[in-house]
Design a protein around this motif. Structure first.
Motif, PDB file in Angstrom:
ATOM      1  N   GLU A  30       0.883  -1.357  -0.046  1.00 47.06           N
ATOM      2  CA  GLU A  30      -0.110  -0.135  -0.003  1.00 47.06           C
ATOM      3  C   GLU A  30       0.843   1.355  -0.108  1.00 47.06           C
ATOM      4  O   GLU A  30       0.704   2.146  -0.573  1.00 47.06           O
ATOM      5  CB  GLU A  30      -1.022  -0.149   1.329  1.00 47.06           C
ATOM      6  CG  GLU A  30      -2.209  -0.998   1.082  1.00 47.06           C
ATOM      7  CD  GLU A  30      -3.174  -0.468  -0.137  1.00 47.06           C
ATOM      8  OE1 GLU A  30      -3.452   0.761   0.017  1.00 47.06           O
ATOM      9  OE2 GLU A  30      -3.455  -1.451  -0.817  1.00 47.06           O
ATOM     10  N   LEU A  31       1.850   1.358   0.910  1.00 47.18           N
ATOM     11  CA  LEU A  31       2.824   2.510   0.806  1.00 47.18           C
ATOM     12  C   LEU A  31       3.499   2.753  -0.479  1.00 47.18           C
ATOM     13  O   LEU A  31       3.508   3.837  -1.004  1.00 47.18           O
ATOM     14  CB  LEU A  31       3.580   2.328   1.985  1.00 47.18           C
ATOM     15  CG  LEU A  31       3.191   2.302   3.511  1.00 47.18           C
ATOM     16  CD1 LEU A  31       4.287   1.906   4.441  1.00 47.18           C
ATOM     17  CD2 LEU A  31       2.781   3.912   3.840  1.00 47.18           C
ATOM     18  N   ALA A  32       3.991   1.630  -1.018  1.00 42.94           N
ATOM     19  CA  ALA A  32       4.677   1.575  -2.385  1.00 42.94           C
ATOM     20  C   ALA A  32       3.683   2.123  -3.420  1.00 42.94           C
ATOM     21  O   ALA A  32       4.146   3.010  -4.235  1.00 42.94           O
ATOM     22  CB  ALA A  32       5.073   0.312  -2.913  1.00 42.94           C
ATOM     23  N   SER A  33       2.215   1.619  -3.424  1.00 37.92           N
ATOM     24  CA  SER A  33       1.351   2.177  -4.442  1.00 37.92           C
ATOM     25  C   SER A  33       1.048   3.447  -4.140  1.00 37.92           C
ATOM     26  O   SER A  33       1.133   4.261  -5.157  1.00 37.92           O
ATOM     27  CB  SER A  33       0.172   1.384  -4.215  1.00 37.92           C
ATOM     28  OG  SER A  33      -0.826   1.724  -4.904  1.00 37.92           O
ATOM     29  N   GLU A  34       1.047   4.059  -2.929  1.00 36.76           N
ATOM     30  CA  GLU A  34       0.694   5.382  -2.756  1.00 36.76           C
ATOM     31  C   GLU A  34       2.022   6.343  -3.210  1.00 36.76           C
ATOM     32  O   GLU A  34       1.516   7.423  -3.902  1.00 36.76           O
ATOM     33  CB  GLU A  34       0.569   5.666  -1.209  1.00 36.76           C
ATOM     34  CG  GLU A  34       0.430   7.210  -0.907  1.00 36.76           C
ATOM     35  CD  GLU A  34      -0.926   7.722  -1.420  1.00 36.76           C
ATOM     36  OE1 GLU A  34      -1.056   9.069  -1.501  1.00 36.76           O
ATOM     37  OE2 GLU A  34      -1.918   6.726  -1.668  1.00 36.76           O
ATOM     38  N   GLN A  35       3.133   5.670  -3.077  1.00 34.05           N
ATOM     39  CA  GLN A  35       4.497   6.597  -3.589  1.00 34.05           C
ATOM     40  C   GLN A  35       4.424   6.683  -5.006  1.00 34.05           C
ATOM     41  O   GLN A  35       4.523   7.578  -5.675  1.00 34.05           O
ATOM     42  CB  GLN A  35       5.628   5.845  -3.069  1.00 34.05           C
ATOM     43  CG  GLN A  35       5.942   6.058  -1.638  1.00 34.05           C
ATOM     44  CD  GLN A  35       7.089   5.446  -0.960  1.00 34.05           C
ATOM     45  OE1 GLN A  35       7.191   4.315  -1.697  1.00 34.05           O
ATOM     46  NE2 GLN A  35       7.341   5.537   0.491  1.00 34.05           N
ATOM     47  N   ARG A  36       3.964   5.571  -5.739  1.00 30.22           N
ATOM     48  CA  ARG A  36       3.815   5.403  -7.227  1.00 30.22           C
ATOM     49  C   ARG A  36       2.867   6.460  -7.719  1.00 30.22           C
ATOM     50  O   ARG A  36       3.152   7.178  -8.551  1.00 30.22           O
ATOM     51  CB  ARG A  36       3.619   4.114  -7.611  1.00 30.22           C
ATOM     52  CG  ARG A  36       4.945   3.278  -7.707  1.00 30.22           C
ATOM     53  CD  ARG A  36       4.623   1.966  -8.276  1.00 30.22           C
ATOM     54  NE  ARG A  36       3.365   1.208  -8.027  1.00 30.22           N
ATOM     55  CZ  ARG A  36       3.377   0.189  -6.892  1.00 30.22           C
ATOM     56  NH1 ARG A  36       4.444   0.102  -6.312  1.00 30.22           N
ATOM     57  NH2 ARG A  36       2.367  -0.474  -6.849  1.00 30.22           N
ATOM     58  N   TRP A  37       1.583   6.373  -7.007  1.00 34.16           N
ATOM     59  CA  TRP A  37       0.621   7.426  -7.329  1.00 34.16           C
ATOM     60  C   TRP A  37       1.276   8.854  -7.130  1.00 34.16           C
ATOM     61  O   TRP A  37       1.070   9.716  -8.147  1.00 34.16           O
ATOM     62  CB  TRP A  37      -0.559   7.256  -6.477  1.00 34.16           C
ATOM     63  CG  TRP A  37      -1.556   8.299  -6.709  1.00 34.16           C
ATOM     64  CD1 TRP A  37      -2.062   9.207  -5.649  1.00 34.16           C
ATOM     65  CD2 TRP A  37      -2.368   8.777  -7.826  1.00 34.16           C
ATOM     66  NE1 TRP A  37      -2.985   9.925  -6.120  1.00 34.16           N
ATOM     67  CE2 TRP A  37      -3.280   9.672  -7.405  1.00 34.16           C
ATOM     68  CE3 TRP A  37      -2.548   8.001  -9.240  1.00 34.16           C
ATOM     69  CZ2 TRP A  37      -4.221  10.398  -8.201  1.00 34.16           C
ATOM     70  CZ3 TRP A  37      -3.481   8.809  -9.911  1.00 34.16           C
ATOM     71  CH2 TRP A  37      -4.147   9.874  -9.488  1.00 34.16           C
ATOM     72  N   GLU A  38       1.414   9.232  -6.057  1.00 31.61           N
ATOM     73  CA  GLU A  38       2.290  10.583  -5.854  1.00 31.61           C
ATOM     74  C   GLU A  38       3.141  11.040  -6.927  1.00 31.61           C
ATOM     75  O   GLU A  38       3.012  12.063  -7.460  1.00 31.61           O
ATOM     76  CB  GLU A  38       2.985  10.618  -4.269  1.00 31.61           C
ATOM     77  CG  GLU A  38       2.021  10.860  -3.309  1.00 31.61           C
ATOM     78  CD  GLU A  38       1.421  12.011  -3.386  1.00 31.61           C
ATOM     79  OE1 GLU A  38       1.686  13.236  -3.764  1.00 31.61           O
ATOM     80  OE2 GLU A  38      -0.079  12.069  -3.191  1.00 31.61           O
ATOM     81  N   LYS A  39       4.165  10.110  -7.206  1.00 33.63           N
ATOM     82  CA  LYS A  39       4.958  10.249  -8.464  1.00 33.63           C
ATOM     83  C   LYS A  39       4.469  10.628  -9.853  1.00 33.63           C
ATOM     84  O   LYS A  39       4.557  11.518 -10.437  1.00 33.63           O
ATOM     85  CB  LYS A  39       6.188   9.179  -8.281  1.00 33.63           C
ATOM     86  CG  LYS A  39       7.148   9.498  -9.496  1.00 33.63           C
ATOM     87  CD  LYS A  39       8.198   8.469  -9.384  1.00 33.63           C
ATOM     88  CE  LYS A  39       9.495   8.559 -10.462  1.00 33.63           C
ATOM     89  NZ  LYS A  39       9.388   9.895 -11.400  1.00 33.63           N
ATOM     90  N   THR A  42       2.507  13.833  -9.515  1.00 33.65           N
ATOM     91  CA  THR A  42       3.769  14.943  -9.580  1.00 33.65           C
ATOM     92  C   THR A  42       4.191  15.213 -10.904  1.00 33.65           C
ATOM     93  O   THR A  42       4.383  16.522 -11.477  1.00 33.65           O
ATOM     94  CB  THR A  42       4.754  14.732  -8.245  1.00 33.65           C
ATOM     95  OG1 THR A  42       4.216  14.797  -7.204  1.00 33.65           O
ATOM     96  CG2 THR A  42       5.792  16.084  -8.436  1.00 33.65           C
ATOM     97  N   ASP A  43       4.743  13.847 -11.601  1.00 32.46           N
ATOM     98  CA  ASP A  43       5.208  14.141 -12.887  1.00 32.46           C
ATOM     99  C   ASP A  43       4.167  14.597 -14.045  1.00 32.46           C
ATOM    100  O   ASP A  43       4.632  15.101 -15.078  1.00 32.46           O
ATOM    101  CB  ASP A  43       5.726  12.716 -13.220  1.00 32.46           C
ATOM    102  CG  ASP A  43       7.039  12.329 -12.542  1.00 32.46           C
ATOM    103  OD1 ASP A  43       7.419  13.405 -11.679  1.00 32.46           O
ATOM    104  OD2 ASP A  43       7.462  11.355 -12.439  1.00 32.46           O
TER     105      ASP A  43
END
Length: 62
Positions: A30-39, A42-43
């Motif tokens: 879940e944390l990794a998924s959230e980080q991918r979504w944020e990136k 942002t991108d």
């Protein structure tokens, strides 16, 4: 660490090892998924801004 998170970890610590590992894997995914979504979000800001400008221009033109 917050009190609520401490309590959650205390409760998870009571589970069998296999269930603890399943829970830990789920949290990490879940944390990794959230980080991918944020990136990704942002991108994509420049692209989203361009699309918004185009949509506004089309709206103004009718």
């Amino acid at each position: 660490m917050t009190k609520l998170l401490e309590k959650a970890f205390e409760e998870v610590a009571k589970l069998p090892e296999k269930e603890q590992n399943t829970f830990a894997s789920w949290i990490l995914e879940e944390l990794a998924s959230e980080q991918r979504w944020e990136k990704a979000f942002t991108d994509s800001q420049d692209k989203l801004a361009k699309l918004a400008d185009e949509a506004l221009a089309e709206h103004r033109e009718g």
